[in-house]
Scaffold this active site. Sequence first.
Site, PDB file in Angstrom:
ATOM      1  N   LYS A  98       0.183  -0.953  -4.965  1.00 34.59           N
ATOM      2  CA  LYS A  98      -0.265  -0.081  -4.859  1.00 34.59           C
ATOM      3  C   LYS A  98       0.334   1.292  -6.206  1.00 34.59           C
ATOM      4  O   LYS A  98       1.373   1.765  -6.405  1.00 34.59           O
ATOM      5  CB  LYS A  98      -1.060   1.172  -4.048  1.00 34.59           C
ATOM      6  CG  LYS A  98      -1.253   2.871  -4.543  1.00 34.59           C
ATOM      7  CD  LYS A  98      -2.408   2.644  -2.642  1.00 34.59           C
ATOM      8  CE  LYS A  98      -1.426   3.413  -1.953  1.00 34.59           C
ATOM      9  NZ  LYS A  98      -2.609   4.008  -1.279  1.00 34.59           N
ATOM     10  N   ASP A 150       0.988  -1.580   0.135  1.00 37.72           N
ATOM     11  CA  ASP A 150      -0.403  -0.087  -0.556  1.00 37.72           C
ATOM     12  C   ASP A 150       0.799   1.394  -0.174  1.00 37.72           C
ATOM     13  O   ASP A 150       0.427   2.081   0.744  1.00 37.72           O
ATOM     14  CB  ASP A 150      -0.512  -0.053   0.900  1.00 37.72           C
ATOM     15  CG  ASP A 150      -2.460   0.290   0.902  1.00 37.72           C
ATOM     16  OD1 ASP A 150      -2.281   1.142  -0.253  1.00 37.72           O
ATOM     17  OD2 ASP A 150      -2.726   1.332   2.116  1.00 37.72           O
TER      18      ASP A 150
END
Length: 196
Positions: free
Chosen positions: A151, A111
């Site tokens: 991400k 992330d």
Amino acid sequence: MPKSFNPNDIYARKAKKEGFLARSAFKLEFILEKFPIIKNGDKVLDAGASPGSWLQVVSSIIGKNGLAVGIDLNPIEFNALNIKNIQCDILKDECIEKIKDFAPFDSIISDLAPKTSGIKIKDQALSEELAEKVLELANIYLKKHGSVIIKIFQGAEMQEIIRKMRSGYKNVHTYKPPASRERSFETYLIGINKVD
């Protein structure tokens, strides 16, 4: 209270109520609901793990026989018996050396996001650099048949990264989970079943 806890944000309120460190926990839950790549007993690398909400989700899935290694520049708040946290910069060689001791991994999840400047092209380029680094880590430390979640801020080089993933994974998907903010230009690249 973390910045992510906006009282007007449904997922921030839900995170607070359910004891998650950040609303991003629900992004991973949505991703894994659609692409259930993590299972009990797995070894998982979480890049960009601070404050630890993704580790909270992973810890409950992998159970006592699994291990999740979290890395981040910032301190990681979540700890559990099946979690090992390392504070380091993923772009530095010494960080990669610290990860090596725990490899290979069944999944690598990320992330990671750069500190945003508000300059869209610059932020996209920084995000692409981080995505490339995670992909590089996956090339080295991900088991055959393993999977990766990365991400990325949608930009000019995203299609090139997807092209590279398609040569290394049997299935590649892009997915923006419902828990992502509507105005966000983030998306997630999911590579499933590493070829070698």
